[in-house]
Write an enzyme that holds these catalytic residues in place. Structure first.
Site, PDB file in Angstrom:
ATOM      1  N   PRO A  92       0.822  -1.206   0.000  1.00 38.20           N
ATOM      2  CA  PRO A  92       0.000   0.000   0.000  1.00 38.20           C
ATOM      3  C   PRO A  92       0.863   1.266   0.000  1.00 38.20           C
ATOM      4  O   PRO A  92       1.634   1.495   0.910  1.00 38.20           O
ATOM      5  CB  PRO A  92      -0.777  -0.101   1.322  1.00 38.20           C
ATOM      6  CG  PRO A  92      -0.542  -1.476   1.826  1.00 38.20           C
ATOM      7  CD  PRO A  92       0.733  -1.936   1.244  1.00 38.20           C
ATOM      8  N   GLU A  93       0.722   2.038  -1.035  1.00 39.62           N
ATOM      9  CA  GLU A  93       1.285   3.384  -1.027  1.00 39.62           C
ATOM     10  C   GLU A  93       0.086   4.317  -0.982  1.00 39.62           C
ATOM     11  O   GLU A  93      -1.037   3.879  -0.753  1.00 39.62           O
ATOM     12  CB  GLU A  93       2.167   3.609  -2.261  1.00 39.62           C
ATOM     13  CG  GLU A  93       3.420   2.743  -2.199  1.00 39.62           C
ATOM     14  CD  GLU A  93       4.527   3.221  -3.123  1.00 39.62           C
ATOM     15  OE1 GLU A  93       4.579   4.427  -3.425  1.00 39.62           O
ATOM     16  OE2 GLU A  93       5.337   2.385  -3.546  1.00 39.62           O
ATOM     17  N   HIS A  99      -4.145 -13.937  10.275  1.00 40.84           N
ATOM     18  CA  HIS A  99      -3.610 -12.575  10.143  1.00 40.84           C
ATOM     19  C   HIS A  99      -4.684 -11.493  10.157  1.00 40.84           C
ATOM     20  O   HIS A  99      -4.420 -10.366   9.781  1.00 40.84           O
ATOM     21  CB  HIS A  99      -2.747 -12.409   8.889  1.00 40.84           C
ATOM     22  CG  HIS A  99      -1.711 -13.476   8.738  1.00 40.84           C
ATOM     23  ND1 HIS A  99      -0.716 -13.697   9.663  1.00 40.84           N
ATOM     24  CD2 HIS A  99      -1.529 -14.407   7.761  1.00 40.84           C
ATOM     25  CE1 HIS A  99       0.037 -14.704   9.262  1.00 40.84           C
ATOM     26  NE2 HIS A  99      -0.436 -15.160   8.116  1.00 40.84           N
ATOM     27  N   ARG A 116       2.525  -9.509   7.406  1.00 42.09           N
ATOM     28  CA  ARG A 116       3.876  -9.155   7.858  1.00 42.09           C
ATOM     29  C   ARG A 116       3.899  -8.266   9.095  1.00 42.09           C
ATOM     30  O   ARG A 116       4.960  -7.993   9.636  1.00 42.09           O
ATOM     31  CB  ARG A 116       4.656  -8.513   6.724  1.00 42.09           C
ATOM     32  CG  ARG A 116       4.991  -9.565   5.707  1.00 42.09           C
ATOM     33  CD  ARG A 116       5.679  -9.036   4.504  1.00 42.09           C
ATOM     34  NE  ARG A 116       5.200  -9.826   3.376  1.00 42.09           N
ATOM     35  CZ  ARG A 116       5.652  -9.726   2.152  1.00 42.09           C
ATOM     36  NH1 ARG A 116       6.576  -8.863   1.871  1.00 42.09           N
ATOM     37  NH2 ARG A 116       5.168 -10.476   1.213  1.00 42.09           N
ATOM     38  N   ARG A 137      21.709  18.845   0.461  1.00 43.13           N
ATOM     39  CA  ARG A 137      21.563  17.392   0.675  1.00 43.13           C
ATOM     40  C   ARG A 137      22.338  16.638  -0.402  1.00 43.13           C
ATOM     41  O   ARG A 137      22.217  16.931  -1.587  1.00 43.13           O
ATOM     42  CB  ARG A 137      20.079  17.004   0.627  1.00 43.13           C
ATOM     43  CG  ARG A 137      19.196  17.718   1.650  1.00 43.13           C
ATOM     44  CD  ARG A 137      19.482  17.319   3.075  1.00 43.13           C
ATOM     45  NE  ARG A 137      19.374  15.892   3.310  1.00 43.13           N
ATOM     46  CZ  ARG A 137      18.234  15.279   3.652  1.00 43.13           C
ATOM     47  NH1 ARG A 137      17.122  15.957   3.794  1.00 43.13           N
ATOM     48  NH2 ARG A 137      18.209  13.971   3.870  1.00 43.13           N
TER      49      ARG A 137
END
Length: 271
Positions: A2-3, A91, A110, A152
């Site tokens: 999931p993004e 799960h 996970r 950076r």
DNA sequence: ACTGGCTCCTGAGGGC
DNA sequence: TGCCCTCAGGAGCCAG
């Protein structure tokens, strides 16, 4: 995995079933997620009506009357709404039984996900405070990226994935947006001109918007809240296409490791 | 102030 | 067929 598009797709999927409904019961079957699921959640949320289902970065915010449930799907997490009588799957770590008989289940093999509870203003929560702008909001611009990159030396892809710079851009869409912008993901962030950051900001927005419209990207674990996959995987230009021909110039896509993450790019198109 | 590396976890997939 | 190994990754945290 999931993004932001997947999280937003999930939010839109569950929102109409939750808002205005009372939570009857909360069951925690596995409290060891990324952080321990607080006992106060099961104690305090039942009886409260969900006022709003919001999102900040990849955090889903189920706002009750006197507190907010903060959910994160981690890598392999998904939310599904099923009849409360459906058998529990392995799960299924957290179940909210809603009035009306539907149950919201957090499924996360996970266990990189999180379920937290806060009584205070949730935006002041340590995990949400200090987050950068939303990539689809007005604050996310090339000027913002350019300014944040000053001094950076890290790779621009790593910068794009820092949540205090901009939220919601994960490993897949970082590679995809950089391909669209024609920028080499390994390039030092502080050595990229403003004009290129303007283009990159546009490409991030465009990539995320298209993925959202396609219902997200399903690779391994991710399913929408209705159990359907997302279809953006069909449109990926570089992610997972190592050795395959670039759709634009036919050069084989290359894979490197940047900041412990697989990174995909086209050596022909990206400079 | 930055930077890179570590950590949690399970399932998929490759090699033999 | 079956077993074992490696890899995948979000993001907070920490040491240098």
């Amino acid at each position: 995995m999931p993004e932001l598009p997947e999280v937003e797709t999930t939010r839109r999927g569950i929102e109409p079933h939750l808002v205005g409904r009372r939570v009857r019961a909360v069951a925690v079957h596995q409290p060891q997620l990324r952080y321990p699921v607080p006992a106060a959640l099961a104690r305090e949320l039942p009886g409260q009506t969900i006022r709003r289902v919001g999102r900040r970065a990849k955090y889903l915010l189920l706002e009750g009357e006197r507190g907010t449930l903060i959910l994160h799907l981690g890598m392999s997490g998904s939310l599904r709404l099923v009849p409360a009588s459906d058998p529990l799957r392995p799960h299924d770590h957290l179940c909210l039984t809603m009035e009306g008989g539907l149950q919201l289940r957090l499924h996360d093999p996970r266990r990189f996900g999180a379920a937290l509870w806060t009584r205070d203003d949730h935006l002041a929560h340590p995990l949400l405070r200090g987050l950068g702008p939303e990539p689809l909001g007005d604050d996310f611009t090339g000027i913002h990226l350019h300014r944040a990159a000053q001094g950076r030396r890290i790779a621009v892809k790593a910068l794009l994935m820092e949540s205090r710079i901009v939220v919601g851009v994960g490993n897949i869409y970082a590679s995809e947006a950089l391909f669209r912008a024609g920028i080499d993901p390994r390039r030092a962030a502080g050595r990229i001109a403003l004009a290129r950051y303007e283009r990159l900001a546009d490409c991030v927005r465009e990539t995320l918007t298209e993925a959202l419209e396609a219902g997200g990207t399903t690779l391994r674990d991710y399913l929408r809240s209705d159990g359907e996959p997302g279809y953006f995987a069909l449109r990926l230009d570089v992610y997972g296409r190592t050795g395959e021909a670039c759709r634009r110039c036919d050069t084989p896509i290359r894979q490197v490791r940047l900041a412990q993450r697989s990174t995909f790019y086209c050596p022909g198109c990206q400079r």
